[in-house]
Scaffold this active site. Sequence first.
Site, PDB file in Angstrom:
ATOM      1  N   ASP A  64       1.738  20.799  21.309  1.00 23.27           N
ATOM      2  CA  ASP A  64       0.662  21.751  20.377  1.00 23.27           C
ATOM      3  C   ASP A  64       1.567  20.295  19.066  1.00 23.27           C
ATOM      4  OD1 ASP A  64       3.928  20.986  19.831  1.00 23.27           O
ATOM      5  OD2 ASP A  64       3.968  23.125  19.497  1.00 23.27           O
ATOM      6  N   ASP A 105       3.018  20.568  15.405  1.00 20.33           N
ATOM      7  CA  ASP A 105       4.456  21.318  15.218  1.00 20.33           C
ATOM      8  C   ASP A 105       4.281  21.275  13.005  1.00 20.33           C
ATOM      9  OD1 ASP A 105       5.798  22.320  16.968  1.00 20.33           O
ATOM     10  OD2 ASP A 105       5.849  20.796  17.417  1.00 20.33           O
ATOM     11  N   ASP A 161       2.610  24.705  15.416  1.00 20.89           N
ATOM     12  CA  ASP A 161       3.617  25.995  15.249  1.00 20.89           C
ATOM     13  C   ASP A 161       3.712  25.501  13.805  1.00 20.89           C
ATOM     14  OD1 ASP A 161       2.810  26.694  17.710  1.00 20.89           O
ATOM     15  OD2 ASP A 161       5.757  25.584  17.929  1.00 20.89           O
TER      16      ASP A 161
HETATM   17  P1  UTP Z   1       8.287  21.915  21.027  1.00 16.24           P
HETATM   18  O1  UTP Z   1       8.644  22.946  21.977  1.00 16.24           O
HETATM   19  O2  UTP Z   1       6.572  21.445  20.208  1.00 16.24           O
HETATM   20  O3  UTP Z   1       8.723  20.330  21.670  1.00 16.24           O
HETATM   21  O4  UTP Z   1       9.518  22.345  19.838  1.00 16.24           O
HETATM   22  P2  UTP Z   1       8.340  19.056  21.055  1.00 16.24           P
HETATM   23  O5  UTP Z   1       9.282  17.861  21.127  1.00 16.24           O
HETATM   24  O6  UTP Z   1       7.556  19.084  19.818  1.00 16.24           O
HETATM   25  O7  UTP Z   1       7.759  18.713  22.446  1.00 16.24           O
HETATM   26  P3  UTP Z   1       6.155  18.723  22.521  1.00 16.24           P
HETATM   27  O8  UTP Z   1       5.422  17.027  21.907  1.00 16.24           O
HETATM   28  O9  UTP Z   1       5.285  19.438  21.565  1.00 16.24           O
HETATM   29  O10 UTP Z   1       5.658  18.512  24.432  1.00 16.24           O
HETATM   30  C1  UTP Z   1       9.599  21.289  18.903  1.00 16.24           C
HETATM   31  C2  UTP Z   1      10.922  21.302  18.375  1.00 16.24           C
HETATM   32  O11 UTP Z   1      11.410  22.254  17.706  1.00 16.24           O
HETATM   33  C3  UTP Z   1      12.553  23.398  18.552  1.00 16.24           C
HETATM   34  C4  UTP Z   1      13.232  22.353  19.098  1.00 16.24           C
HETATM   35  O12 UTP Z   1      14.273  21.453  18.622  1.00 16.24           O
HETATM   36  C5  UTP Z   1      11.597  22.186  19.842  1.00 16.24           C
HETATM   37  O13 UTP Z   1      12.562  20.275  19.932  1.00 16.24           O
HETATM   38  N1  UTP Z   1      12.173  24.657  19.110  1.00 16.24           N
HETATM   39  C6  UTP Z   1      11.868  25.225  19.166  1.00 16.24           C
HETATM   40  C7  UTP Z   1      13.301  25.463  18.386  1.00 16.24           C
HETATM   41  O14 UTP Z   1      14.286  25.372  17.971  1.00 16.24           O
HETATM   42  N2  UTP Z   1      12.905  27.064  19.049  1.00 16.24           N
HETATM   43  C8  UTP Z   1      11.673  27.162  20.404  1.00 16.24           C
HETATM   44  O15 UTP Z   1      11.389  28.289  20.128  1.00 16.24           O
HETATM   45  C9  UTP Z   1      11.182  26.149  19.768  1.00 16.24           C
HETATM   46 MG    MG Z   2       5.440  20.486  20.001  1.00 21.42          MG
END
Ligand code: UTP
Ligand code: MG
Length: 480
Positions: free
Chosen positions: A356, A358, A404
């Site tokens: 995703d 973020d 996100d």
């Molecule tokens: P992500 O699930 O998007 O992980 O959450 P990522 O590290 O970006 O990995 P990819 O590349 O999308 O696969 C981003 C960060 O947001 C926090 C976590 O710290 C995570 O590393 N997070 C995510 C939360 O604190 N709560 C959540 O419900 C989801």
């Molecule tokens: Mg992510």
Amino acid sequence: MRPILDDRLRAPEKRNPTMVPLKRRRVVSSCDSSTSDVSNTNNNRIKFQQQVLFLLERKMGSSRRAFLTRLGRSKGFRIEERFSESVTHVISENNSGDEVWAWLNSAQEEGGHHGQPPAPPAVRLLDISWYTESMHEGRPVEIQDRHTLQEPQQNAEELPLFSVPSYACQRSTTLHSHNLLLSDALSVLAQSAELAEDEGRGVAFRRAAAVLNFLPKAISAAEHLRGLPSLGEHSLRVVQEILEDGSSREVESTKQSDQYRAMKALTGIFGVGVKTAHRWFKLGIHTLAQLEDSGQALNHTQQAGVQHYSDLNQPVTKAEADAIGHLVETAVVAVSPGAQVTLIGGFRRGKVTGHDVDFLLTHPEEGKEDGLIFKVVAWLEAQEGRSLDDGKETQKAWRAVRVDLVVSPKSQYAFALLGWTGSKLFERDLRRWAGHERSMSLSSHALFDIKQGKHLRADSEEEIFAHLGLDYIPPSGRNA
Ligand code: UTP
Ligand code: MG
């Protein structure tokens, strides 16, 4: 008297001479005595004070160790139950010098002895043959080459002596791993445990994988990992099998297993968590197609997840993330001039793909961030409606990507930035460090000092690391 050469005292293989070089010695101050039935008491008079023996339980087993200890003590030998700096002879059976040395280091770690206690003048790593012959003779026999364990294969400089801090937030872990094959294998086991809702096991494998990714070079033997934090017996076994055979049977069979494949497919649907996927799995639903045929009721999110399944399971590229970033910025500026957008998550850590994208939104004026997400989403939806209409007559010119959006008031921005940049394990260890090592409570909103009973302010990630007594680690080093 000759009770000696029974099969429990079988002759060992021949070994080459060794004496552990002092510079490589670390002293372990405890052994796992919980599994040992060696008696603490030694009522026999000690005849040989100069030789202080320690029998290594590893591979010998506790009952044989107890037997050999009693035997030795009855003959006047001084045999210690725990390794300490007074020990002069370490006796082991079916262990190489490397293994004994690694065991001493790992036992030292487990005992929480991280310092370097004073080294005794010398310690001999001896094979059981020296002990059995000494039992025969009723005195310590002269040490011959054949009694001493093989010199560790490598020189001190070559032997990978890794120093790995326990917490991921104490280490800089970049995306460039030297042990990706091994860590990927452990990640499969981690994911399998997570899909079985075994969080503890999942975290354990994640930690082991993270240590492998941190190491400065490729591992060639599992022994080199002994004593490192987070590498338990199970992970070491998997690593050893891969290094020796090229793959791990457990990992391969996990990847092929019905449950793992089905749970991955079902949780790959946006809006479907492990619990729902497991319920469906038990009903015999293993694939997206079976789900669609099943008539199961799906909520709104899940319907979108099914509709855009293939789009959402295609990794998002950095170029796409940047394009989406521009769009989000446009939206944010349109609905709230002055508001700011920051890329967070994996892309902020330097990843080139993600599941995703973020973003963290904030506004320099506290309070003005209120309702920002709602407005941005409404603006984007209006845009989407227009572009979908535009594309109606032609072929589909877009693909679904998961985005996100997180919003935080300016006063919490640094905490949100740190908390949402990840990785998940890095975040977990930051919180664990804060709690266990600093009596503080860290979240994506705040840092609370429990002892002082107050919140600690921070305007940047650097300040939060400083509050926590940690060296600052930039996002690119948080890929644990
Ligand atoms: P992500 O699930 O998007 O992980 O959450 P990522 O590290 O970006 O990995 P990819 O590349 O999308 O696969 C981003 C960060 O947001 C926090 C976590 O710290 C995570 O590393 N997070 C995510 C939360 O604190 N709560 C959540 O419900 C989801
Ligand atoms: Mg992510």
